[in-house]
Design a protein around this motif. Sequence first.
Motif, PDB file in Angstrom:
ATOM      1  N   SER A 189      46.164  40.909  30.802  1.00  0.00           N
ATOM      2  CA  SER A 189      46.353  41.226  32.223  1.00  0.00           C
ATOM      3  C   SER A 189      45.242  42.157  32.684  1.00  0.00           C
ATOM      4  O   SER A 189      44.795  42.087  33.814  1.00  0.00           O
ATOM      5  N   LYS A 224      45.143  45.196  33.518  1.00  0.00           N
ATOM      6  CA  LYS A 224      45.359  46.285  34.470  1.00  0.00           C
ATOM      7  C   LYS A 224      46.651  47.031  34.213  1.00  0.00           C
ATOM      8  O   LYS A 224      47.066  47.833  35.027  1.00  0.00           O
ATOM      9  N   VAL A 225      47.320  46.744  33.091  1.00  0.00           N
ATOM     10  CA  VAL A 225      48.582  47.420  32.837  1.00  0.00           C
ATOM     11  C   VAL A 225      48.353  48.477  31.765  1.00  0.00           C
ATOM     12  O   VAL A 225      48.142  48.151  30.597  1.00  0.00           O
ATOM     13  N   ALA A 236      44.130  47.570  29.268  1.00  0.00           N
ATOM     14  CA  ALA A 236      43.320  48.089  30.365  1.00  0.00           C
ATOM     15  C   ALA A 236      42.061  48.697  29.771  1.00  0.00           C
ATOM     16  O   ALA A 236      42.124  49.330  28.717  1.00  0.00           O
ATOM     17  N   GLN A 260      55.167  40.279  42.486  1.00  0.00           N
ATOM     18  CA  GLN A 260      53.972  39.488  42.203  1.00  0.00           C
ATOM     19  C   GLN A 260      54.341  38.013  42.158  1.00  0.00           C
ATOM     20  O   GLN A 260      55.404  37.660  41.631  1.00  0.00           O
ATOM     21  N   SER A 286      48.464  39.661  43.202  1.00  0.00           N
ATOM     22  CA  SER A 286      48.260  40.520  42.040  1.00  0.00           C
ATOM     23  C   SER A 286      49.202  41.711  42.099  1.00  0.00           C
ATOM     24  O   SER A 286      49.627  42.131  43.176  1.00  0.00           O
ATOM     25  N   ASP A 331      48.347  44.674  41.439  1.00  0.00           N
ATOM     26  CA  ASP A 331      47.601  45.768  42.074  1.00  0.00           C
ATOM     27  C   ASP A 331      47.909  45.862  43.546  1.00  0.00           C
ATOM     28  O   ASP A 331      48.240  46.917  44.075  1.00  0.00           O
ATOM     29  N   GLU A 332      47.781  44.719  44.213  1.00  0.00           N
ATOM     30  CA  GLU A 332      48.037  44.675  45.647  1.00  0.00           C
ATOM     31  C   GLU A 332      49.482  45.023  45.941  1.00  0.00           C
ATOM     32  O   GLU A 332      49.769  45.789  46.853  1.00  0.00           O
ATOM     33  N   THR A 373      51.437  46.879  44.376  1.00  0.00           N
ATOM     34  CA  THR A 373      51.663  48.314  44.235  1.00  0.00           C
ATOM     35  C   THR A 373      51.089  49.076  45.426  1.00  0.00           C
ATOM     36  O   THR A 373      51.747  49.957  45.986  1.00  0.00           O
ATOM     37  N   VAL A 374      49.850  48.726  45.813  1.00  0.00           N
ATOM     38  CA  VAL A 374      49.208  49.409  46.945  1.00  0.00           C
ATOM     39  C   VAL A 374      50.046  49.239  48.206  1.00  0.00           C
ATOM     40  O   VAL A 374      50.294  50.194  48.947  1.00  0.00           O
ATOM     41  N   ARG A 430      52.836  51.437  36.284  1.00  0.00           N
ATOM     42  CA  ARG A 430      52.402  51.471  37.681  1.00  0.00           C
ATOM     43  C   ARG A 430      52.695  52.817  38.327  1.00  0.00           C
ATOM     44  O   ARG A 430      51.944  53.287  39.165  1.00  0.00           O
ATOM     45  N   THR A 438      50.097  55.356  38.298  1.00  0.00           N
ATOM     46  CA  THR A 438      48.892  55.164  39.116  1.00  0.00           C
ATOM     47  C   THR A 438      49.135  55.498  40.588  1.00  0.00           C
ATOM     48  O   THR A 438      48.201  55.489  41.377  1.00  0.00           O
TER      49      THR A 438
END
Lengths: 388, 339
Positions: free
Chosen positions: B41, B43-44, B49, B151, B178, B180-181, B183-184, B204, B207
């Motif tokens: 992945s 990004k985790v 990561a 997601q 994703s 990432d998105e 979460t943002v 998450r 971050t």
Amino acid sequence: MYEQKSTLLNDARVRGWIAQALVLIILLGLSCYGIYNVGQNLQKSGITTGFGFLSEPSGFDISQTLIPYSSKSSYLDALKVGVLNTLLVSVFGIIASTMLGFFLGVIRLSPNWLVAKMAGAYTEMIRNVPLLLQILFWYLAILAPLPGPKAALNFQDVIFLCNRGMQIPKPIWGPGCEVVLASLIVAVLVSIGLIIWAGKRQRMTGKRFPAFWVSLILVVSVPFTVLAVTGFPVGWDVPALRGFNFRGGVTILPELIALWLSLTLYSATFIGEYVRAGIMAVDKGQREAAQALGYRPWLMYRMVIIPQAMRVVTPPLIGQHLTLIKNSSLAVVIGYPDLVHVFAGTALNQSGQAVEIICITIAVYLTISLVISAFMNWYNNKYALRGL
Amino acid sequence: MKTIKSLMAASVVAAICLSGTAFANTLEEVKAKGYVNSGVSGKVAGFSAPDAKGHWTGLDVDFTRAVASAIFDDPNKARFTPVAFKEAFTALQSGEIDMLTRNTTWTFQRDAKLGLEFVGTIFYDGQGFMVRKDLGVKSALELDGASVCTQAGTTTELNLSDYFRSKGMTYKPVVYESADEATVIYESGRCDVYTTDTSGLAARRTTLKATEDHMILPEVISKEPLGPAVRQGDQQWSDIVRWTLFALINAEELGITSENVDEMLKSSNPAVKRLLGVDVDFGQHLGLTSDWAYRIIKHMGNYGEMYERNVGVNTVLGLERGVNALWTEGGLIYAPPVR
């Protein structure tokens, strides 16, 4: 003196046909081999193939559905939802960008220096920034300043605006509303007849009839009168805050607003330039003749300049509309549930039928594009050569 | 007509590209390349990561290094390809990656229908919910009507639908490509809830800008056995990956660590001797050398060491062993014996 020998082999036409036939056979052969090979590979790697999955329940929910849909619905329903969502944002985008584009194109040629320069600056700024960035910008720009649902901006307790979207009331049609709908259809039909009749009469006798205004009054007033007579058989489902979110009414998603706004603003700059090119392509003499006849600027544009400019504007306009539809697939970055996001994204991953789903998605875009292109080409052929 | 022609050409090219891959012998291919390519992945935190220097860390990453150790005696002969959830299975099917270690849930459909083979469970997880503390919610059962960020294309999305329906509650899905998105956008206030596996939530949460403003609700609404997957149809390769996992687990059970593995070679315990290939050569059945398990443990340690190094209580994720303890300690981690 010698005689030109004419055999089949040196006849340019025959040779052309043979060459084309050969290319076609090779292409067909290759594609047959390709399809066969994909099938073989899929089978070898143990992947189930076929379109049977379309009737299986999808299992996932979608944030915006124009038709009834739940996670019990089939993949086929998910496809329909995706197509309708793509069409929704595309149709609104095409209408708005065309209107804004014409406005931009006209004012960019305005004798007013400030207005013309501002239109120019807008065009250059917007069309030189990638659309993807603009979509993200508008999405975050819309989300950031809007409050949460509990502090939503309240317009007369009817419309609410918050970071979950715009909440507007939904009409609920009661018994008797069919009459209202029927009266609207009748009013529209009568108006169309009126406009045709007025045009004919003007060509024959030169007498003018304000058909546009009469039609407008008809279309608005007749359904309203019927509505009043039948005692307003329409209720409103007004959104209200319950729990964390608004219930009832219609929610216009911030994703939809952001996507529509960015597609519109972006496409309009291109359309504006086509319109400017079209207007500049109309001979100066036409403008002078119209002025000599005493046409006011608005009438001159409407009757003389724009109709002629359309011949130049239409072909690139077709391309721009098609581009807008295809660009709407960038929806995926902000989570607007369009065809690519719902079907070629979520459905693909949940079902694993990559080859089938990509083929269907390509076919859908191709169909939409070919239909629009056929319509616009018909329009182009009808009007492009008139008077030549 | 032109469109149709170019479309035909494109499909032919695509077909030829697809045909270029033959999956007969992954081990030979990996040896020829000189490295194992694993889809992650990327990004985790705690799973996969890259750090500031571009060095990959995480449980999934270490597992790939364990496979590389078994084959090459060198954990650095592993490469990592970040794959989005959407393309993960396609990347494996098409041969772009040799294995998938991407916090992927082992499900029936993925195993039976998609041409994948799951080799075991490296981490037992379950789906949870994260909310902003000021929402005043203490339980997932109070989430009726909430907007939920998640997601696209994950089992999470399906569990979410099942859970809310079974509890008679409604929700508004807000689905992103994703994590990432997602979460943002959750952080921007677009959603009340962010949902994914609890380990992912923990990762998450670290971050987010104001970590303390967010909490993970107690309910775990699904079982998510996460494990490495390989392509179906190459039995030797799936055995190598499967037994790498089992060797890690057996090593912990037998008390073999990266530190004492050399002493353990002299152990009189027959199970230890079999695993480390002292008198017997089990490695040959995998197409590897007899010290295949020794290499894994020497370079990467046992399962427990990998767990504590990446996701354990002393890491930012701070996860207790819980169900991921050995079966001898009341957990679910269990490996078939080497015999």
